[in-house]
Scaffold this motif. Structure first.
Motif, PDB file in Angstrom:
ATOM      1  N   LYS A  54       0.844  -1.178   0.000  1.00  0.00           N
ATOM      2  CA  LYS A  54       0.000   0.000   0.000  1.00  0.00           C
ATOM      3  C   LYS A  54       0.890   1.244   0.000  1.00  0.00           C
ATOM      4  O   LYS A  54       1.810   1.361   0.798  1.00  0.00           O
ATOM      5  CB  LYS A  54      -0.886  -0.007   1.244  1.00  0.00           C
ATOM      6  N   PRO A  55       0.648   2.168  -0.921  1.00  0.00           N
ATOM      7  CA  PRO A  55       1.505   3.352  -0.980  1.00  0.00           C
ATOM      8  C   PRO A  55       1.326   4.230   0.259  1.00  0.00           C
ATOM      9  O   PRO A  55       0.235   4.356   0.797  1.00  0.00           O
ATOM     10  CB  PRO A  55       1.028   4.081  -2.239  1.00  0.00           C
ATOM     11  N   GLU A  56       2.445   4.810   0.664  1.00  0.00           N
ATOM     12  CA  GLU A  56       2.402   5.698   1.813  1.00  0.00           C
ATOM     13  C   GLU A  56       1.900   7.073   1.368  1.00  0.00           C
ATOM     14  O   GLU A  56       2.221   7.541   0.286  1.00  0.00           O
ATOM     15  CB  GLU A  56       3.791   5.849   2.414  1.00  0.00           C
ATOM     16  N   THR A  57       1.140   7.711   2.203  1.00  0.00           N
ATOM     17  CA  THR A  57       0.638   9.041   1.905  1.00  0.00           C
ATOM     18  C   THR A  57       1.732  10.061   2.188  1.00  0.00           C
ATOM     19  O   THR A  57       2.312  10.075   3.260  1.00  0.00           O
ATOM     20  CB  THR A  57      -0.597   9.347   2.768  1.00  0.00           C
ATOM     21  N   LYS A  58       2.008  10.882   1.181  1.00  0.00           N
ATOM     22  CA  LYS A  58       3.002  11.942   1.340  1.00  0.00           C
ATOM     23  C   LYS A  58       2.304  13.262   1.104  1.00  0.00           C
ATOM     24  O   LYS A  58       1.595  13.437   0.114  1.00  0.00           O
ATOM     25  CB  LYS A  58       4.112  11.810   0.305  1.00  0.00           C
ATOM     26  N   ILE A  59       2.519  14.188   1.973  1.00  0.00           N
ATOM     27  CA  ILE A  59       1.989  15.535   1.803  1.00  0.00           C
ATOM     28  C   ILE A  59       3.182  16.466   1.688  1.00  0.00           C
ATOM     29  O   ILE A  59       4.015  16.541   2.577  1.00  0.00           O
ATOM     30  CB  ILE A  59       1.089  15.941   2.989  1.00  0.00           C
TER      31      ILE A  59
END
Length: 155
Positions: A54-59
């Motif tokens: 699952k891709p990590e959320t990057k802001i």
């Protein structure tokens, strides 16, 4: 070929059903293994062969303008972007015009050129649609063959 002309699907299914219904020792254990083993194998392949991470959320926060800029600065930036877009469009139109000239097709961009002149000014519009020389086309194999062997050395 005569073997497959009359296929009796109903007879095959009724024979299979009769075999299934006969009471045999370890019948349910065999069914359990026959069903469970492929399910375990398919599940293993689905989990291990192509693992899914699952891709990590990057802001990412960035600021592309100052928070205290004035309305005049905002408008000046809009005008600059509009002029750049108009210039790029004029260059594209000039490319299309050159292509139309090469192919002998009518291409009228008078209205768009007028908008470009109004937006960029006469000098910038002329520079954007300046005609570049069309490169000489190479002859095709058929043309060279028609001219004969003496011209094939030149091309």
């Amino acid at each position: 070929m005569g073997l497959f002309k009359t296929v009796d699907v109903g007879g095959g299914l009724s024979d299979f059903w009769a075999y299934i219904r006969q009471p045999r020792p370890h019948r349910w254990a065999s069914w359990g293994v026959a069903i469970t083993l492929p399910l375990v194998i398919f599940y293993g392949f689905s989990q291990q062969l192509i693992p899914y991470e699952k891709p990590e959320t990057k802001i990412i926060y960035f600021e592309n303008w100052a928070a205290d800029r004035s309305a005049d600065e905002i408008r000046a930036e809009w005008v600059a972007r509009a002029k750049e877009t108009t210039r790029r469009n004029a260059e594209k139109r000039a490319e299309y015009q050159r292509l139309a000239d090469m192919m002998g097709v009518e291409y009228d961009s008078a209205e768009a050129d007028e908008v470009t002149r109004e937006t960029l000014g006469e000098e910038a519009a002329a520079a954007a649609r300046q005609k570049k020389p069309v490169a000489a086309q190479r002859s095709t194999i058929a043309e060279r063959a028609a001219r004969g062997p003496q011209s094939q050395v030149a091309n």
